[in-house]
Design an enzyme around this catalytic site. Structure first.
Site, PDB file in Angstrom:
ATOM      1  CG  ASN A   9      -1.006  -4.199 -22.260  1.00  0.00           C
ATOM      2  OD1 ASN A   9      -1.737  -5.187 -22.084  1.00  0.00           O
ATOM      3  ND2 ASN A   9      -0.191  -4.089 -23.300  1.00  0.00           N
ATOM      4  CE  LYS A  11       3.202  -5.529 -22.298  1.00  0.00           C
ATOM      5  NZ  LYS A  11       4.492  -5.342 -22.894  1.00  0.00           N
ATOM      6  CG  HIS A  95       0.877  -3.669 -27.467  1.00  0.00           C
ATOM      7  ND1 HIS A  95       2.039  -4.407 -27.554  1.00  0.00           N
ATOM      8  CD2 HIS A  95       0.995  -2.895 -26.363  1.00  0.00           C
ATOM      9  CE1 HIS A  95       2.823  -4.087 -26.527  1.00  0.00           C
ATOM     10  NE2 HIS A  95       2.212  -3.180 -25.791  1.00  0.00           N
ATOM     11  CD  GLU A  97       4.103  -6.973 -26.120  1.00  0.00           C
ATOM     12  OE1 GLU A  97       3.027  -7.315 -25.625  1.00  0.00           O
ATOM     13  OE2 GLU A  97       4.982  -6.354 -25.481  1.00  0.00           O
ATOM     14  CD  GLU A 167       2.932   1.112 -25.761  1.00  0.00           C
ATOM     15  OE1 GLU A 167       3.037   1.121 -24.542  1.00  0.00           O
ATOM     16  OE2 GLU A 167       2.552   0.125 -26.403  1.00  0.00           O
ATOM     17  N   GLY A 173       9.290  -3.016 -22.402  1.00  0.00           N
ATOM     18  CA  GLY A 173       9.737  -4.182 -21.638  1.00  0.00           C
ATOM     19  C   GLY A 173      11.246  -4.352 -21.600  1.00  0.00           C
ATOM     20  CB  SER A 213      10.906   0.942 -19.747  1.00  0.00           C
ATOM     21  OG  SER A 213      11.128  -0.284 -20.429  1.00  0.00           O
TER      22      SER A 213
END
Ligand code: PEP
Length: 255
Positions: A9, A11, A95, A97, A167, A173, A213
């Site tokens: 991904n 992003k 996701h 985010e 996730e 991240g 990660s």
């Protein structure tokens, strides 16, 4: 055995020319990969050019989101027909985010999943808990609600065309990864929720990726877990070498 799926991904990273260059290096790096499904998700802007790069190779294209309406006054959004026309096979949906910053809910995840499946594409449905939720004992409730919300009204055949990406939000991240055991335990729970909805056959066939990660250093341990069928990769997907560092152990484990 479920086939590993390793998806990058990207992003909001890489210009169009940088995306083309990265896609070219990934195509070259994975040319001998036979057993792992390799997927990349550039920005919308780069997708059409990257589609030309991956055409006829063993790298598949994904987009990072889609709208559930067919067309119209939805500034900034992209429809499934647009995604399909450029040859994408996967759509990342839900996701964290998107959930955190752009108002994604279980209901919009469900609408997007339905639209994606109706066009013959495959959703990668992202779920995951925050640290606060995990520490507050809400892990199972959160994940079960997200899974049930995403799959509401989807048939068994539909479900088999989806992938779940588990996730943990606290691992995305941050450089902090769930331990092999933590990830395995949680993903086994996710599979049990799928089993509750669709029964054993679907739950045993449906692939569940880990994301958060993941990198070359921890990929072998995570991918070696019974209920981990691949990875959704952010940071480590932005260089062909680091992305390949996750794909290579998946290929070895598939042997
Ligand atoms: C992600 O955004 O899906 C992700 C897992 O990111 P990272 O690998 O950078 O943690």
């Amino acid at each position: 055995m479920r086939q590993y799926i390793i998806a990058g991904n990207w992003k909001m990273n890489k210009t169009v020319s940088e995306s083309v260059a990265l896609a070219q290096s990934i195509v070259a790096a994975v040319k001998d990969i036979k057993k792992v499904e390799v997927v990349i998700a550039p920005t919308y802007l780069a997708c059409a050019k990257v589609a030309d790069v991956v055409k006829g190779t063993n790298v598949k294209l994904a987009v990072q989101d889609v709208h559930w309406k067919d067309q119209g006054a939805f500034t900034g959004k992209v429809s499934i027909d647009m995604v399909k026309e450029i040859g994408a096979e996967y759509v990342i949906i839900g996701h964290s985010e998107q959930r955190q910053f752009f108002g994604e809910t279980d209901e919009t995840v469900n609408l997007k999943a339905k639209k994606t499946l109706s066009a013959g594409l495959k959703p990668i449905i992202c779920i995951g808990e925050t640290l606060e939720e995990r520490q507050g004992g809400k892990l199972e409730t959160v994940l079960s609600t997200q899974i049930k919300g995403a799959y509401a009204g989807l048939s068994e055949v539909d479900a088999l065309n989806t992938v779940i990406a588990y996730e943990p939000v606290w691992a995305i991240g941050t450089g902090v990864t769930a331990s092999d055991e933590q990830a395995q335990e949680t993903q086994a729970f996710c599979r049990s929720v799928v089993k509750e909805i669709y029964g054993e056959k679907v739950s045993e066939a449906l692939r569940i990726q880990y994301g958060g990660s993941m990198k070359a250093e921890n990929a072998q341990g995570l991918l070696g877990q019974k209920d981990i069928d691949g990875g959704l990769i952010g940071g480590a997907a932005l260089k062909a070498e680091t992305f390949f560092g996750i794909i290579a152990p998946a290929e070895q484990l598939s042997a």
